[in-house]
Design a protein around this motif. Structure first.
Motif, PDB file in Angstrom:
ATOM      1  N   TRP A 182       0.334   1.585   9.850  1.00 35.60           N
ATOM      2  CA  TRP A 182       0.037   3.171   9.912  1.00 35.60           C
ATOM      3  C   TRP A 182      -0.495   3.789   8.705  1.00 35.60           C
ATOM      4  N   LEU A 183      -0.184   3.376   7.645  1.00 38.90           N
ATOM      5  CA  LEU A 183      -0.731   3.743   6.267  1.00 38.90           C
ATOM      6  C   LEU A 183      -2.166   3.793   6.436  1.00 38.90           C
ATOM      7  N   LEU A 184      -2.526   2.359   6.683  1.00 38.47           N
ATOM      8  CA  LEU A 184      -4.022   2.082   6.569  1.00 38.47           C
ATOM      9  C   LEU A 184      -4.780   2.678   7.822  1.00 38.47           C
ATOM     10  N   ALA A 185      -4.330   2.974   9.082  1.00 42.35           N
ATOM     11  CA  ALA A 185      -4.947   3.815   9.931  1.00 42.35           C
ATOM     12  C   ALA A 185      -5.274   5.181   9.482  1.00 42.35           C
ATOM     13  N   SER A 186      -4.303   5.636   8.826  1.00 41.39           N
ATOM     14  CA  SER A 186      -4.528   7.065   8.238  1.00 41.39           C
ATOM     15  C   SER A 186      -5.480   7.273   7.120  1.00 41.39           C
ATOM     16  N   TYR A 187      -5.166   6.224   5.978  1.00 43.73           N
ATOM     17  CA  TYR A 187      -5.934   6.275   4.889  1.00 43.73           C
ATOM     18  C   TYR A 187      -7.551   6.128   5.230  1.00 43.73           C
ATOM     19  N   ALA A 188      -7.835   5.093   6.171  1.00 43.75           N
ATOM     20  CA  ALA A 188      -9.133   4.925   6.742  1.00 43.75           C
ATOM     21  C   ALA A 188      -9.902   6.155   7.232  1.00 43.75           C
ATOM     22  N   LEU A 189      -9.234   7.119   7.426  1.00 44.38           N
ATOM     23  CA  LEU A 189      -9.891   8.488   7.980  1.00 44.38           C
ATOM     24  C   LEU A 189     -10.556   8.954   6.790  1.00 44.38           C
ATOM     25  N   VAL A 190      -9.963   8.831   5.448  1.00 40.77           N
ATOM     26  CA  VAL A 190     -10.585   9.631   4.319  1.00 40.77           C
ATOM     27  C   VAL A 190     -11.284   8.764   3.588  1.00 40.77           C
ATOM     28  N   ARG A 191     -11.162   7.366   3.748  1.00 30.95           N
ATOM     29  CA  ARG A 191     -11.642   6.235   2.856  1.00 30.95           C
ATOM     30  C   ARG A 191     -11.941   5.139   3.571  1.00 30.95           C
ATOM     31  N   ALA A 192     -13.160   4.540   3.858  1.00 29.27           N
ATOM     32  CA  ALA A 192     -13.450   3.534   4.815  1.00 29.27           C
ATOM     33  C   ALA A 192     -13.173   2.190   4.320  1.00 29.27           C
ATOM     34  N   ALA A 193     -13.164   1.934   2.869  1.00 27.93           N
ATOM     35  CA  ALA A 193     -13.036   0.855   2.417  1.00 27.93           C
ATOM     36  C   ALA A 193     -12.025   0.634   1.230  1.00 27.93           C
ATOM     37  N   PRO A 194     -10.737   1.024   1.640  1.00 29.59           N
ATOM     38  CA  PRO A 194      -9.723   1.077   0.572  1.00 29.59           C
ATOM     39  C   PRO A 194      -9.269  -0.487  -0.175  1.00 29.59           C
ATOM     40  N   ALA A 195      -8.761  -0.528  -1.379  1.00 26.46           N
ATOM     41  CA  ALA A 195      -8.466  -1.797  -1.945  1.00 26.46           C
ATOM     42  C   ALA A 195      -6.869  -1.775  -1.930  1.00 26.46           C
ATOM     43  N   LEU A 196      -6.359  -2.820  -2.360  1.00 28.31           N
ATOM     44  CA  LEU A 196      -4.800  -2.958  -2.409  1.00 28.31           C
ATOM     45  C   LEU A 196      -4.041  -1.774  -3.538  1.00 28.31           C
ATOM     46  N   ASP A 197      -5.201  -1.855  -4.626  1.00 26.06           N
ATOM     47  CA  ASP A 197      -4.722  -0.999  -5.863  1.00 26.06           C
ATOM     48  C   ASP A 197      -4.859   0.395  -5.343  1.00 26.06           C
ATOM     49  N   ASP A 198      -5.416   0.930  -4.412  1.00 22.53           N
ATOM     50  CA  ASP A 198      -5.733   2.367  -4.031  1.00 22.53           C
ATOM     51  C   ASP A 198      -4.354   3.015  -3.182  1.00 22.53           C
ATOM     52  N   LEU A 199      -3.635   1.822  -2.738  1.00 20.93           N
ATOM     53  CA  LEU A 199      -2.371   2.267  -1.829  1.00 20.93           C
ATOM     54  C   LEU A 199      -1.104   2.110  -2.603  1.00 20.93           C
TER      55      LEU A 199
END
Length: 233
Positions: A106-123
Motif C-alpha cells: 500500500w505504501l509504495l502504491a501511494s508513494y509512487a503517485l508522487v515520486r516515480a522511483a523511490p529508494a529504501l531510504d526514502d521510506l
C-alpha cells in the motif's frame, strides 16, 4: 510517533491534536534532514527557515520543553527517514516511542503517485525497525486504524497509559497552526478530512508496477519485523 511517508501519519496527528490535553509538533527533524542531505523537496527553503536545522537542538527541545497549562501529552509526529545516521540514537532515550506502520504494498502504491522511483531510504522502514528494536513501544498498523478507528485508538491509548477521548475520532476540516510550512504541498487531502474513513482490513493492495518489485522485496522484511508486535484488538 515514528512513521514513514504515506502512512496516515498526518491524520493520526489530527486525532491527537483534537484532544484538549495534547499539544503536537509536526516533523521537527525535517529542516535538519533537508539541510543535511541537500535534497530538493517542495518548499525546501521555507522548511529550513522554519525550524532548527541542528538535530541536537531539536531533540533537546523535544525532551525538555515545558508543556502549556492544561496539557499533559506532547505528541510528536516524526518521519523515520529524517533520522539520518549522523543522529546519535542515544539522544532519543528521553522520549517515549510509538510506531505507525503500513504494508509496503500500500505504501509504495501511494508513494509512487508522487515520486516515480523511490529508494529504501526514502521510506524509512529500515530506520523504523532500528528505532523499535532499540527502544520498543506500541505498534499500530494503518490498515487496522482504517478498519476500526475507535478500537485502534482505544488500544493505542491503553498501551500508552492515557485515557481514550472520543474527540480523537473526528476533527474540523482545514489547516492548523501546527502544520509544517510544507503543508500546502502535501496536506490537501487531510485538510479536507474530518475523520478516519473506515476501509475493510481485508482489502487487497493494488498491483505494483514491475519496476517497484525489487524495492518491495527490500521493504517487506523490515515491515514484518515490526508487524508481529502490532496491537491486536
Amino acid at each position: 510517533m515514528w512513521s514513514g511517508p504515506r502512512t496516515l501519519s498526518t491524520a493520526l496527528l489530527r486525532a491527537w491534536e483534537n484532544r484538549p490535553d495534547t499539544v503536537v509538533v509536526d516533523e521537527p527533524l525535517y529542516a535538519f534532514y533537508l539541510a543535511a542531505t541537500g535534497l530538493d523537496h517542495p518548499g525546501r527553503d521555507e522548511v529550513i527557515a522554519s525550524q532548527p536545522a541542528d538535530w541536537r537542538t531539536v531533540l533537546r527541545a523535544l525532551a525538555r520543553d515545558p508543556l502549556p497549562p492544561g496539557a499533559s501529552i506532547y505528541y510528536q509526529k516524526h518521519m523515520t527517514h529524517h533520522l539520518l545516521p549522523s543522529v546519535d540514537r542515544s539522544a532519543l532515550a528521553p522520549l517515549r516511542h510509538a510506531f505507525l506502520i503500513r504494508d509496503p504494498r500500500w505504501l509504495l502504491a501511494s508513494y509512487a503517485l508522487v515520486r516515480a522511483a523511490p529508494a529504501l531510504d526514502d521510506l524509512g522502514l529500515r530506520q523504523q525497525a532500528e528505532i523499535f528494536e532499540g527502544f520498543g513501544g506500541p505498534v499500530i498498523d494503518s490498515a487496522d486504524l482504517l478498519a476500526a478507528p475507535e478500537a485502534a485508538l482505544r488500544a493505542l491509548c491503553a498501551a500508552l497509559g492515557v485515557p481514550f477521548i472520543a474527540a480523537m475520532l473526528s476533527w474540523p476540516p482545514g489547516p492548523r497552526d501546527s502544520d509544517g510550512v510544507w503543508a500546502p504541498y502535501w496536506y490537501d487531502s487531510v485538510r479536507r478530512s474530518t475523520g478516519f474513513v473506515p476501509v475493510a482490513a481485508a482489502a487487497e493492495p493494488p498491483a505494483l508496477p514491475p519496476a517497484l518489485h525489487p524495492l518491495l522485496e527490500q521493504c517487506l522484511p523490515y515491515y514484518e519485523r515490526i508487524r508481529k508486535y502490532k496491537l491486536n484488538f
